[in-house]
Design a protein around this motif. Structure first.
Motif, PDB file in Angstrom:
ATOM      1  N   ALA A  32       0.822  -1.212   0.000  1.00 51.58           N
ATOM      2  CA  ALA A  32       0.000   0.000   0.000  1.00 51.58           C
ATOM      3  C   ALA A  32       0.856   1.261   0.000  1.00 51.58           C
ATOM      4  CB  ALA A  32      -0.941  -0.003   1.205  1.00 51.58           C
ATOM      5  N   VAL A  33       1.996   1.229   0.672  1.00 52.32           N
ATOM      6  CA  VAL A  33       2.897   2.388   0.685  1.00 52.32           C
ATOM      7  C   VAL A  33       3.466   2.609  -0.706  1.00 52.32           C
ATOM      8  CG1 VAL A  33       5.102   3.293   1.533  1.00 52.32           C
ATOM      9  CG2 VAL A  33       3.488   2.235   3.132  1.00 52.32           C
ATOM     10  N   ARG A  34       3.916   1.543  -1.340  1.00 55.14           N
ATOM     11  CA  ARG A  34       4.483   1.662  -2.681  1.00 55.14           C
ATOM     12  C   ARG A  34       3.432   2.160  -3.677  1.00 55.14           C
ATOM     13  NH1 ARG A  34       6.343  -3.587  -1.262  1.00 55.14           N
ATOM     14  NH2 ARG A  34       5.166  -4.552  -2.992  1.00 55.14           N
ATOM     15  N   GLN A  35       2.218   1.662  -3.522  1.00 58.06           N
ATOM     16  CA  GLN A  35       1.137   2.115  -4.391  1.00 58.06           C
ATOM     17  C   GLN A  35       0.808   3.579  -4.154  1.00 58.06           C
ATOM     18  OE1 GLN A  35      -1.772  -0.858  -3.251  1.00 58.06           O
ATOM     19  NE2 GLN A  35      -1.455  -2.032  -5.154  1.00 58.06           N
ATOM     20  N   ALA A  36       0.835   3.987  -2.895  1.00 60.70           N
ATOM     21  CA  ALA A  36       0.552   5.384  -2.557  1.00 60.70           C
ATOM     22  C   ALA A  36       1.560   6.314  -3.221  1.00 60.70           C
ATOM     23  CB  ALA A  36       0.580   5.566  -1.038  1.00 60.70           C
ATOM     24  N   PHE A  37       2.819   5.950  -3.202  1.00 59.33           N
ATOM     25  CA  PHE A  37       3.855   6.762  -3.848  1.00 59.33           C
ATOM     26  C   PHE A  37       3.609   6.832  -5.359  1.00 59.33           C
ATOM     27  CE2 PHE A  37       5.788   7.204   0.064  1.00 59.33           C
ATOM     28  CZ  PHE A  37       7.044   7.800   0.005  1.00 59.33           C
ATOM     29  N   ASN A  38       3.168   5.735  -5.940  1.00 58.67           N
ATOM     30  CA  ASN A  38       2.903   5.721  -7.378  1.00 58.67           C
ATOM     31  C   ASN A  38       1.785   6.691  -7.764  1.00 58.67           C
ATOM     32  OD1 ASN A  38       4.138   3.559  -9.437  1.00 58.67           O
ATOM     33  ND2 ASN A  38       4.333   2.751  -7.354  1.00 58.67           N
ATOM     34  N   HIS A  39       0.802   6.840  -6.883  1.00 61.73           N
ATOM     35  CA  HIS A  39      -0.339   7.705  -7.205  1.00 61.73           C
ATOM     36  C   HIS A  39      -0.159   9.145  -6.733  1.00 61.73           C
ATOM     37  CE1 HIS A  39      -2.834   4.547  -8.855  1.00 61.73           C
ATOM     38  NE2 HIS A  39      -2.619   3.791  -7.790  1.00 61.73           N
ATOM     39  N   ALA A  40       0.858   9.411  -5.938  1.00 57.28           N
ATOM     40  CA  ALA A  40       1.036  10.750  -5.372  1.00 57.28           C
ATOM     41  C   ALA A  40       1.926  11.649  -6.218  1.00 57.28           C
ATOM     42  CB  ALA A  40       1.608  10.639  -3.955  1.00 57.28           C
ATOM     43  N   VAL A  70      -4.399  11.889  -6.099  1.00 62.67           N
ATOM     44  CA  VAL A  70      -4.042  12.239  -4.723  1.00 62.67           C
ATOM     45  C   VAL A  70      -4.983  11.590  -3.713  1.00 62.67           C
ATOM     46  CG1 VAL A  70      -3.763  14.138  -3.088  1.00 62.67           C
ATOM     47  CG2 VAL A  70      -2.983  14.397  -5.451  1.00 62.67           C
ATOM     48  N   GLY A  71      -6.290  11.582  -4.021  1.00 59.26           N
ATOM     49  CA  GLY A  71      -7.245  10.983  -3.092  1.00 59.26           C
ATOM     50  C   GLY A  71      -6.949   9.517  -2.853  1.00 59.26           C
ATOM     51  N   LEU A  92      -4.524   4.925   0.360  1.00 60.92           N
ATOM     52  CA  LEU A  92      -3.569   3.819   0.438  1.00 60.92           C
ATOM     53  C   LEU A  92      -2.574   4.015   1.575  1.00 60.92           C
ATOM     54  CD1 LEU A  92      -2.973   3.402  -3.392  1.00 60.92           C
ATOM     55  CD2 LEU A  92      -3.878   1.628  -1.868  1.00 60.92           C
ATOM     56  N   LEU A  93      -2.121   5.250   1.763  1.00 60.30           N
ATOM     57  CA  LEU A  93      -1.171   5.514   2.843  1.00 60.30           C
ATOM     58  C   LEU A  93      -1.836   5.294   4.197  1.00 60.30           C
ATOM     59  CD1 LEU A  93       1.797   6.408   3.112  1.00 60.30           C
ATOM     60  CD2 LEU A  93       0.956   8.725   3.529  1.00 60.30           C
ATOM     61  N   ALA A  94      -3.103   5.695   4.314  1.00 62.09           N
ATOM     62  CA  ALA A  94      -3.831   5.462   5.565  1.00 62.09           C
ATOM     63  C   ALA A  94      -4.014   3.968   5.797  1.00 62.09           C
ATOM     64  CB  ALA A  94      -5.188   6.174   5.513  1.00 62.09           C
ATOM     65  N   LYS A  95      -4.303   3.234   4.714  1.00 59.79           N
ATOM     66  CA  LYS A  95      -4.452   1.781   4.812  1.00 59.79           C
ATOM     67  C   LYS A  95      -3.177   1.127   5.316  1.00 59.79           C
ATOM     68  CE  LYS A  95      -5.295  -2.287   1.883  1.00 59.79           C
ATOM     69  NZ  LYS A  95      -5.591  -2.759   0.487  1.00 59.79           N
ATOM     70  N   ALA A  96      -2.048   1.724   4.964  1.00 65.54           N
ATOM     71  CA  ALA A  96      -0.762   1.178   5.389  1.00 65.54           C
ATOM     72  C   ALA A  96      -0.417   1.545   6.824  1.00 65.54           C
ATOM     73  CB  ALA A  96       0.333   1.675   4.462  1.00 65.54           C
ATOM     74  N   GLY A  97      -1.255   2.404   7.436  1.00 66.21           N
ATOM     75  CA  GLY A  97      -1.025   2.771   8.830  1.00 66.21           C
ATOM     76  C   GLY A  97      -0.420   4.139   9.033  1.00 66.21           C
ATOM     77  N   TYR A  98      -0.440   4.970   7.980  1.00 69.65           N
ATOM     78  CA  TYR A  98       0.149   6.302   8.081  1.00 69.65           C
ATOM     79  C   TYR A  98      -0.829   7.369   7.590  1.00 69.65           C
ATOM     80  CZ  TYR A  98       4.287   3.283   8.101  1.00 69.65           C
ATOM     81  OH  TYR A  98       5.197   2.288   8.367  1.00 69.65           O
ATOM     82  N   PRO A  99      -1.962   7.560   8.263  1.00 79.26           N
ATOM     83  CA  PRO A  99      -2.943   8.554   7.822  1.00 79.26           C
ATOM     84  C   PRO A  99      -2.342   9.954   7.807  1.00 79.26           C
ATOM     85  CG  PRO A  99      -3.370   7.855  10.077  1.00 79.26           C
ATOM     86  CD  PRO A  99      -2.335   6.924   9.539  1.00 79.26           C
ATOM     87  N   ASP A 100      -2.518  10.637   6.677  1.00 74.43           N
ATOM     88  CA  ASP A 100      -1.968  11.987   6.506  1.00 74.43           C
ATOM     89  C   ASP A 100      -0.460  12.045   6.766  1.00 74.43           C
ATOM     90  OD1 ASP A 100      -4.520  13.041   5.915  1.00 74.43           O
ATOM     91  OD2 ASP A 100      -4.973  13.171   8.073  1.00 74.43           O
ATOM     92  N   GLY A 101       0.198  10.897   6.603  1.00 73.20           N
ATOM     93  CA  GLY A 101       1.641  10.855   6.784  1.00 73.20           C
ATOM     94  C   GLY A 101       2.091  10.703   8.223  1.00 73.20           C
ATOM     95  N   LYS A 102       1.166  10.627   9.165  1.00 76.02           N
ATOM     96  CA  LYS A 102       1.524  10.537  10.579  1.00 76.02           C
ATOM     97  C   LYS A 102       2.231   9.209  10.868  1.00 76.02           C
ATOM     98  CE  LYS A 102      -2.355  13.450  12.015  1.00 76.02           C
ATOM     99  NZ  LYS A 102      -3.632  13.521  12.783  1.00 76.02           N
ATOM    100  N   LEU A 142       0.881  13.799   0.486  1.00 76.81           N
ATOM    101  CA  LEU A 142       0.823  12.711   1.471  1.00 76.81           C
ATOM    102  C   LEU A 142       1.187  13.148   2.889  1.00 76.81           C
ATOM    103  CD1 LEU A 142       2.434   9.747  -0.523  1.00 76.81           C
ATOM    104  CD2 LEU A 142       0.007  10.259  -0.200  1.00 76.81           C
ATOM    105  N   GLY A 143       1.672  14.372   3.030  1.00 80.97           N
ATOM    106  CA  GLY A 143       2.071  14.832   4.360  1.00 80.97           C
ATOM    107  C   GLY A 143       3.382  14.217   4.816  1.00 80.97           C
ATOM    108  N   ILE A 144       4.181  13.752   3.846  1.00 81.30           N
ATOM    109  CA  ILE A 144       5.456  13.099   4.152  1.00 81.30           C
ATOM    110  C   ILE A 144       6.607  14.035   3.808  1.00 81.30           C
ATOM    111  CG2 ILE A 144       7.011  11.222   3.470  1.00 81.30           C
ATOM    112  CD1 ILE A 144       4.562   9.527   2.911  1.00 81.30           C
ATOM    113  N   LYS A 145       7.536  14.170   4.730  1.00 83.16           N
ATOM    114  CA  LYS A 145       8.718  14.984   4.483  1.00 83.16           C
ATOM    115  C   LYS A 145       9.882  14.078   4.084  1.00 83.16           C
ATOM    116  CE  LYS A 145       7.541  18.934   7.387  1.00 83.16           C
ATOM    117  NZ  LYS A 145       7.979  19.864   8.465  1.00 83.16           N
ATOM    118  N   ILE A 146      10.383  14.289   2.881  1.00 83.68           N
ATOM    119  CA  ILE A 146      11.458  13.473   2.323  1.00 83.68           C
ATOM    120  C   ILE A 146      12.722  14.322   2.215  1.00 83.68           C
ATOM    121  CG2 ILE A 146      12.242  12.172   0.302  1.00 83.68           C
ATOM    122  CD1 ILE A 146      10.008  10.787   1.700  1.00 83.68           C
ATOM    123  N   GLY A 147      13.832  13.792   2.713  1.00 82.15           N
ATOM    124  CA  GLY A 147      15.098  14.476   2.559  1.00 82.15           C
ATOM    125  C   GLY A 147      15.733  14.131   1.220  1.00 82.15           C
TER     126      GLY A 147
END
Length: 556
Positions: A328-336, A377-378, A383-393, A424-429
């Motif tokens: 689900a995380v990998r899929q979320a990145f593909n759609h974001a 984006v929706g 998918l990210l929430a399904k993976a356990g990271y709602p709004d990137g938390k 996704l609310g994710i901060k990437i370095g």
């Protein structure tokens, strides 16, 4: 593969700069080629003292090439230049099809294991030494010899007995034989429907054993750099300037251009300025800044050219470690990620969104089946929430690593960085590394990052190269750790199949299995871009490489 930003395993890469290995280019031409019996009439031999054509062609490239030893070539720049100096029994034409070269005809046995190449009569190296089947036997074994340290010797590893040479247990492969002065027989250890494509590449480009024996390592420097092609490397100034002179006895006829001068100019915007000043006839490998520079000038705009090539750029995720071990995380990145925005903003509008791994010109690609935009984006947030990271938390700290190139990569990944945070609310370095350091980081499982940018450019027009060396489990460049038994089985079946239509269907099935698992995020298919003066005819790029200079002419 060609070298580049990532790799090309041998493959050639360039990360938009360039390893056709390690590297691992930047088509709407279909790379359909026949691996069955192929025929072409031999060109008549030309008097060795014939005169070459007239004129001079001046080209600016982005960096210094490798030494001109076919066994040691690794990046696109080197291969594109060296293809004019060396040839093998087979070649690749401008439409990315396999065609006879030093061989006038070739056949494959009914069982798919024995290839017979009938050499043209009257072939010579640039110094006049005759070319025979024994020279090819020497060449292949030299490339396989571990003392040569070829990075692409695996192009020949399907040959019977090649493993013994590669391991140092034998000096010659049992499957390589001269059956007469003009007949070469190559026996494979197993069926390989892609072998004709592999043997067209540089480790199989014939070299002169007499010259190498006489000059040792110094044979690669002019004037000792003797090949069989339309041009000879006759001058070199450091790693900035190279001069090539036409071979008047070339078997396809004397080249139209007598001399080609190649200059390494790392800054393509500076190269464009010198082009405008009349110093160059062509500039290749334009950066995004140089493309914008060209598009803003009416004269340059009319001399600007771009064409799709067989190279894909993608985000690679470490499938074996959290958080990317979750589908689900990998899929979320593909759609974001908005790929159209990447091309428009970071690539000056040049490129094609990639929704598959194999580029459109490679038989077996399925990009047309997935032509709709993956940007949603929706769905990505769900998918990210399904993976356990709602709004990137709770999403762990992740850094996106990439190799330094011409600057486009930095722009691409900075844009992705912003999209992932916004969507996704994710901060990437971001971590930019020199290309060698980047490749070393990927090589070790201990230092391999969670997320990185990667690219692959095809050396020969066959899906086997990408799938076999980067895709299947345990592949030497399968750094993302992707593993699927169905995918591996389909690739193995396609590799062994002789019927090209059947092979394409098998590779397509494998590709769809892979896309469903979302081990990577395909970003875009690369274009090669160049400027060329209007009086220079025949200069350009095929889906794989620059057109050979023998096809180029200069009008008054």
């Amino acid at each position: 593969m060609r070298k580049e930003t990532g790799l090309r395993p041998h493959l050639s890469i360039d990360a938009v700069g360039w390893p056709r290995w390690f590297v691992l280019g930047l088509l709407l031409v279909v790379a359909a080629f026949a691996v069955g019996a192929s025929h072409m009439s031999a060109a008549s031999a030309h008097p060795f003292k014939a005169r070459a054509g007239g004129g001079a062609l001046r080209i600016a490239i982005t960096g210094a090439p490798d030494p001109f030893d076919p066994a040691l070539l690794g990046d696109n720049r080197s291969i594109e230049l060296a293809q004019n100096v060396y040839e093998g029994v087979l070649g690749v034409n401008n439409a990315a099809r396999i065609v006879p070269a030093l061989a006038s005809t070739w056949t494959r046995s009914a069982n798919g294991l024995v290839y017979t190449f009938n050499l043209r009569h009257g072939l010579h190296f640039g110094n006049g030494d005759p070319i025979t089947a024994e020279d090819l036997v020497y060449t292949y074994n030299r490339s396989l010899n571990p003392k040569t340290a070829s990075g692409t010797s695996f192009f020949l590893e399907d040959i019977k007995g090649a493993d013994a040479v590669l391991s140092g247990k034998a000096k010659a492969a049992s499957g390589i034989k001269a059956a007469g002065k003009y007949t070469l027989k190559v026996t494979l250890a197993h069926k390989a429907g892609y072998f004709a494509a592999e043997i067209s590449r540089w480790p199989a480009w014939v070299v002169d054993s007499k010259v190498i024996a006489r000059y040792g390592k110094g044979w690669i420097t002019p004037p000792h750099n003797i090949g069989s092609g339309a041009y000879e490397l006759t001058g070199q100034v450091g790693d900035q300037q190279y001069t090539f002179t036409a071979n008047p006895s070339y078997y396809l006829g004397k080249p139209k251009i007598a001399r080609v001068s190649v200059s390494a100019v790392p800054d393509s915007t500076a190269a464009v300025a010198r082009y405008q000043a009349g110093e160059f006839d062509a500039v290749v490998g334009l950066s995004a800044a140089a493309i914008l520079q060209a598009k803003a000038n009416s004269t340059l705009r009319s001399q600007f050219h771009t064409t799709p090539i067989e190279r894909t750029v993608w985000l690679e995720m470490n499938n074996s470690k959290p958080p990317f071990n979750k589908l689900a995380v990998r899929q979320a990145f593909n759609h974001a990620i908005d790929k159209n925005a990447i091309i428009k903003i970071a690539l000056a509008g040049v490129g094609t969104p990639a929704n598959a791994w194999l580029p459109p010109g490679i038989a077996g690609n399925v990009n047309a089946q997935h032509s709709g935009s993956t940007y949603n984006v929706g769905l990505a947030r769900q998918l990210l929430a399904k993976a356990g990271y709602p709004d990137g938390k709770g999403f762990p700290s992740v850094e996106l690593d990439y190799g330094i190139n011409y600057g486009e990569y930095a722009q691409v990944y900075e844009l992705i960085q912003g999209q992932l945070e916004k969507n996704l609310g994710i901060k990437i370095g971001l971590k930019e590394l020199p290309i060698n350091a980047f490749n070393n980081e990927l090589t070790s499982a201990k230092t391999r990052p969670l997320l990185w940018g990667y690219t692959f450019g095809f050396d020969y027009p066959d899906a086997q190269e990408l799938d076999q060396y980067l895709g299947i489990r345990g592949a030497p460049y399968n750094y993302d750790g992707y593993s699927n038994k169905t995918y591996d089985r389909l690739v193995a079946q396609a590799n062994a199949e002789s019927n090209q239509a059947t092979r394409a269907k098998l590779y397509a099935r494998a590709e769809n299995v892979r896309l469903a698992d979302a081990p990577t995020v395909p970003l875009y298919f690369v274009n090669q871009n160049w400027l060329v003066k209007p009086n220079v005819k025949g200069f350009g790029y095929s889906p794989l490489y620059m057109h050979p200079w023998r096809q180029v002419s200069i009008q008054p």
